[in-house]
Write a protein that holds these residues in place. Structure first.
Motif, PDB file in Angstrom:
ATOM      1  N   GLU A  69       6.237   6.382 -17.143  1.00  0.00           N
ATOM      2  CA  GLU A  69       7.410   5.538 -16.867  1.00  0.00           C
ATOM      3  C   GLU A  69       7.051   4.067 -16.726  1.00  0.00           C
ATOM      4  N   VAL A  70       5.793   3.782 -16.402  1.00  0.00           N
ATOM      5  CA  VAL A  70       5.383   2.374 -16.241  1.00  0.00           C
ATOM      6  C   VAL A  70       4.470   1.917 -17.377  1.00  0.00           C
ATOM      7  N   GLY A  71       4.337   2.777 -18.406  1.00  0.00           N
ATOM      8  CA  GLY A  71       3.569   2.385 -19.587  1.00  0.00           C
ATOM      9  C   GLY A  71       2.076   2.571 -19.474  1.00  0.00           C
ATOM     10  N   LEU A  72       1.627   3.550 -18.665  1.00  0.00           N
ATOM     11  CA  LEU A  72       0.195   3.830 -18.518  1.00  0.00           C
ATOM     12  C   LEU A  72      -0.119   5.227 -19.049  1.00  0.00           C
ATOM     13  N   PRO A  73      -1.305   5.423 -19.657  1.00  0.00           N
ATOM     14  CA  PRO A  73      -1.681   6.756 -20.151  1.00  0.00           C
ATOM     15  C   PRO A  73      -2.035   7.691 -19.003  1.00  0.00           C
ATOM     16  N   GLU A  74      -1.927   8.974 -19.237  1.00  0.00           N
ATOM     17  CA  GLU A  74      -2.270   9.969 -18.227  1.00  0.00           C
ATOM     18  C   GLU A  74      -3.735   9.814 -17.814  1.00  0.00           C
ATOM     19  N   GLY A  75      -3.996  10.022 -16.528  1.00  0.00           N
ATOM     20  CA  GLY A  75      -5.360   9.942 -16.013  1.00  0.00           C
ATOM     21  C   GLY A  75      -5.791   8.565 -15.585  1.00  0.00           C
ATOM     22  N   SER A  76      -4.893   7.568 -15.675  1.00  0.00           N
ATOM     23  CA  SER A  76      -5.295   6.188 -15.366  1.00  0.00           C
ATOM     24  C   SER A  76      -4.891   5.748 -13.967  1.00  0.00           C
ATOM     25  N   SER A  84      -7.638  -4.237 -15.634  1.00  0.00           N
ATOM     26  CA  SER A  84      -7.021  -5.560 -15.634  1.00  0.00           C
ATOM     27  C   SER A  84      -5.981  -5.661 -14.525  1.00  0.00           C
ATOM     28  N   GLN A  85      -5.576  -6.902 -14.228  1.00  0.00           N
ATOM     29  CA  GLN A  85      -4.529  -7.149 -13.237  1.00  0.00           C
ATOM     30  C   GLN A  85      -3.208  -6.533 -13.693  1.00  0.00           C
ATOM     31  N   GLU A  86      -2.960  -6.543 -14.996  1.00  0.00           N
ATOM     32  CA  GLU A  86      -1.720  -5.978 -15.528  1.00  0.00           C
ATOM     33  C   GLU A  86      -1.629  -4.489 -15.207  1.00  0.00           C
ATOM     34  N   VAL A  87      -2.739  -3.774 -15.361  1.00  0.00           N
ATOM     35  CA  VAL A  87      -2.756  -2.339 -15.058  1.00  0.00           C
ATOM     36  C   VAL A  87      -2.560  -2.118 -13.564  1.00  0.00           C
ATOM     37  N   LYS A  88      -3.180  -2.977 -12.757  1.00  0.00           N
ATOM     38  CA  LYS A  88      -3.053  -2.868 -11.300  1.00  0.00           C
ATOM     39  C   LYS A  88      -1.596  -2.974 -10.876  1.00  0.00           C
ATOM     40  N   VAL A  89      -0.879  -3.935 -11.427  1.00  0.00           N
ATOM     41  CA  VAL A  89       0.536  -4.123 -11.093  1.00  0.00           C
ATOM     42  C   VAL A  89       1.351  -2.909 -11.527  1.00  0.00           C
ATOM     43  N   LYS A  90       1.027  -2.340 -12.686  1.00  0.00           N
ATOM     44  CA  LYS A  90       1.741  -1.156 -13.161  1.00  0.00           C
ATOM     45  C   LYS A  90       1.520   0.036 -12.234  1.00  0.00           C
ATOM     46  N   ILE A  91       0.304   0.156 -11.704  1.00  0.00           N
ATOM     47  CA  ILE A  91       0.046   1.247 -10.766  1.00  0.00           C
ATOM     48  C   ILE A  91       0.841   1.036  -9.484  1.00  0.00           C
ATOM     49  N   PHE A  92       0.937  -0.214  -9.025  1.00  0.00           N
ATOM     50  CA  PHE A  92       1.775  -0.514  -7.862  1.00  0.00           C
ATOM     51  C   PHE A  92       3.209  -0.043  -8.107  1.00  0.00           C
ATOM     52  N   THR A  93       3.722  -0.316  -9.316  1.00  0.00           N
ATOM     53  CA  THR A  93       5.081   0.108  -9.657  1.00  0.00           C
ATOM     54  C   THR A  93       5.189   1.629  -9.655  1.00  0.00           C
ATOM     55  N   ALA A 184     -10.767 -16.603  -6.340  1.00  0.00           N
ATOM     56  CA  ALA A 184     -10.495 -18.013  -6.622  1.00  0.00           C
ATOM     57  C   ALA A 184      -9.215 -18.173  -7.431  1.00  0.00           C
ATOM     58  N   GLU A 185      -8.661 -17.053  -7.876  1.00  0.00           N
ATOM     59  CA  GLU A 185      -7.460 -17.099  -8.704  1.00  0.00           C
ATOM     60  C   GLU A 185      -6.209 -16.998  -7.837  1.00  0.00           C
ATOM     61  N   ALA A 186      -5.113 -17.501  -8.358  1.00  0.00           N
ATOM     62  CA  ALA A 186      -3.827 -17.395  -7.661  1.00  0.00           C
ATOM     63  C   ALA A 186      -3.393 -15.933  -7.644  1.00  0.00           C
ATOM     64  N   ILE A 187      -2.862 -15.497  -6.514  1.00  0.00           N
ATOM     65  CA  ILE A 187      -2.397 -14.120  -6.406  1.00  0.00           C
ATOM     66  C   ILE A 187      -1.075 -13.995  -7.148  1.00  0.00           C
ATOM     67  N   PRO A 188      -0.965 -13.062  -8.087  1.00  0.00           N
ATOM     68  CA  PRO A 188       0.273 -12.920  -8.869  1.00  0.00           C
ATOM     69  C   PRO A 188       1.473 -12.625  -7.973  1.00  0.00           C
ATOM     70  N   ALA A 189       2.639 -13.042  -8.427  1.00  0.00           N
ATOM     71  CA  ALA A 189       3.871 -12.862  -7.646  1.00  0.00           C
ATOM     72  C   ALA A 189       4.136 -11.394  -7.347  1.00  0.00           C
ATOM     73  N   ASP A 190       3.864 -10.506  -8.326  1.00  0.00           N
ATOM     74  CA  ASP A 190       4.096  -9.075  -8.115  1.00  0.00           C
ATOM     75  C   ASP A 190       3.227  -8.531  -6.987  1.00  0.00           C
ATOM     76  N   GLU A 191       1.967  -8.980  -6.937  1.00  0.00           N
ATOM     77  CA  GLU A 191       1.075  -8.512  -5.884  1.00  0.00           C
ATOM     78  C   GLU A 191       1.477  -9.091  -4.528  1.00  0.00           C
ATOM     79  N   LYS A 192       1.946 -10.349  -4.515  1.00  0.00           N
ATOM     80  CA  LYS A 192       2.430 -10.946  -3.268  1.00  0.00           C
ATOM     81  C   LYS A 192       3.600 -10.143  -2.710  1.00  0.00           C
ATOM     82  N   LEU A 193       4.468  -9.694  -3.608  1.00  0.00           N
ATOM     83  CA  LEU A 193       5.627  -8.904  -3.190  1.00  0.00           C
ATOM     84  C   LEU A 193       5.181  -7.582  -2.571  1.00  0.00           C
ATOM     85  N   VAL A 194       4.179  -6.946  -3.181  1.00  0.00           N
ATOM     86  CA  VAL A 194       3.655  -5.684  -2.643  1.00  0.00           C
ATOM     87  C   VAL A 194       3.085  -5.915  -1.253  1.00  0.00           C
TER      88      VAL A 194
END
Length: 480
Positions: A69-76, A84-93, A184-194
């Motif tokens: 439902e969030v666009g990730l393959p089984e087992g991930s 990647s950060q993109e995958v991390k946000v998808k797992i949060f979702t 050292a990187e800015a925390i993404p908005a999605d992660e801030k929300l979590v």
């Protein structure tokens, strides 16, 4: 005893969270409780061997994440392998979508749950517990970093390197935005929300369980309880509940070397002479950095065990062409893959532990009375390093990593840190004395009558009192 209570545990799907949560399940089950651990199939497979041998009333229930439902393959769903950060946000979702199936599962359990213990990332369990009319307890790994990361504190800071002192802490420590955020990187908005949701849900939770022991950070226990205005139970170091070496080595990923072979190698070394080098389950090292570590360890002439969890093809080629393992074969054991850190640090031959400052590794080292070389990489590891080096003074920094973002640790940095840690001078003796005293406190805390033992008793009684007063007569029906 807790023989009339059923605890349900939701651990984050990562080694550093699963391992202590499974140990907490053992501790509660030893007191007579029924315990159910809810996790994903991939994570469950790692812990089933050790739990299947026990006669304790612990159930391991698999609940797949809705990855498709969030666009990730089984087992991930494994946080240890997030690319990647993109995958991390998808797992949060996906974790947010866990709420309804998890509640449906809990409503079918028999006996019905009396309490939920969950990682902060499962923020929705506060509402789930409210609907089930049971308490939710938040699981935290440590207090010092938690207190330091105050609500919105990063939004009030300047650059990553600006130094400042946070008010209200028991110790006057100099922080930077880099140390508090762990990046050292800015925390993404999605992660801030979590993070915001987790903080808000924590406010509505009944209490907080901490994987620490009161004698290790007493000032922070008191300050934290006052700041949160709720009950706080320190129940660690929970790894000390494992009396069977097989239970220890079966926790988590399968090792690349057997416990027998590792301990046999250690038995041939003098007491306190070996440096154990490990960098945790989430840290990845570049080929160039690994070569610097290799050359640094070789230059010390100190016996060592080096656990290399991930290897590039380039590093394998370098090892082969340089015949590195042959060069250090008289005093170095290189483990290509996962190794059970706790089993090794308990060995008398280990006199130093170099780690990435994950809280579990710190507690393992403290429990074994072994001082540390600290090398943080991200998240709360920099704050943990401050606790080890500046507050408890039981460790040595490999270098000031934050002085230059992305700094390469050189072979000389490695050599100097090892020599400093293993030095037999007054400073080295004082460091070993301090960690030895903490080790005794840790063991006493977990023994019957100790602070952590009594805190587990208090936690059980608190949940029982809730159950007596509230029962399940006011359970809110599940949403359609």
């Amino acid at each position: 005893m807790a023989d009339d209570l059923h605890f349900v545990i939701f651990p984050l799907m990562a080694q550093g969270h699963m391992i202590p949560m499974v140990d907490i399940a053992r501790i509660l089950a030893h007191r007579g409780a029924t315990v159910t651990i809810v996790t994903t199939p991939v994570t469950a497979a790692r812990f089933r061997p050790s739990l299947s041998r026990t006669k304790l009333d612990i159930k391991l229930l698999e609940l797949p994440l809705p990855l498709a439902e969030v666009g990730l393959p089984e087992g991930s769903e494994d946080f240890d392998r997030i690319p990647s950060q993109e995958v991390k946000v998808k797992i949060f979702t996906a974790l947010d979508l866990y709420e309804k199936p998890a509640e449906d599962l809990l409503r079918r359990l028999s006996p019905p749950p009396a309490c939920i213990i969950s990682d902060s990332i499962f923020h929705w369990t506060t509402n789930t517990a409210r609907r089930l009319n049971i308490p939710r307890l938040v699981m935290l790994l440590a207090l010092m970093p938690t207190i330091a990361v105050q609500d919105n504190v990063m939004d009030r800071m300047g650059s990553v390197s600006d130094r400042f002192v946070l008010s209200g802490l028991p110790d006057s420590l100099e922080f930077t935005k880099f140390k508090i955020s762990g990046t050292a990187e800015a925390i993404p908005a999605d992660e801030k929300l979590v993070r915001h949701r987790c903080r808000e849900a924590e406010k509505g939770a009944h209490g907080i369980v901490v994987h620490s022991f009161e004698e290790l950070e007493p000032e922070y226990v008191n300050e934290f309880a006052k700041a949160k205005s709720k009950k706080v139970w320190c129940v660690g170091p929970v790894s000390l509940c494992n009396k069977d070496s097989k239970d220890i080595t079966d926790r988590g990923n399968k090792g690349a070397i057997t416990e027998h072979d590792c301990l046999k190698w250690l038995d041939d070394r003098e007491a306190g002479s070996v440096v154990y080098v490990g960098l945790g389950s989430l840290t990845r090292m570049s080929t160039e950095q690994a070569i610097e570590v290799a050359l640094g360890l070789e230059s010390t002439n100190q016996p060592f065990i080096w656990c290399i969890r991930t290897e590039t093809e380039e590093l394998k080629k370098w090892f082969s062409e340089q015949r590195f393992e042959e060069r250090v074969s008289d005093r170095g054991l290189i483990v290509h893959g996962w190794a059970a850190t706790i089993a090794d640090t308990f060995a008398p031959a280990v006199g130093g532990f170099r780690n990435a400052c994950g809280w579990n590794s710190i507690l393992e080292s403290v429990s074994a009375g072994v001082p540390m070389i600290t090398w943080p990489h991200f998240a709360d590891q920099f704050l943990n390093e401050m606790f080890v080096v500046e507050i408890r003074k039981i460790g040595v920094r490999v270098c000031d990593v934050e002085s230059e973002i992305g700094l390469m640790v050189t072979k000389d940095d490695v050599r100097i840190a090892v020599e400093c840690l293993m030095d037999d001078g007054e400073e080295g003796k004082a460091r070993r004395k301090r960690v030895g005293e903490l080790a005794e406190m840790a063991k006493k805390a977990m023994e019957e009558g100790g602070s952590s033992y009594l805190n587990v008793s208090s936690l059980i009684e608190d949940v029982r009192d809730w159950d007596r007063k509230n029962g399940n007569s006011e359970v809110v029906p599940a949403a359609v």
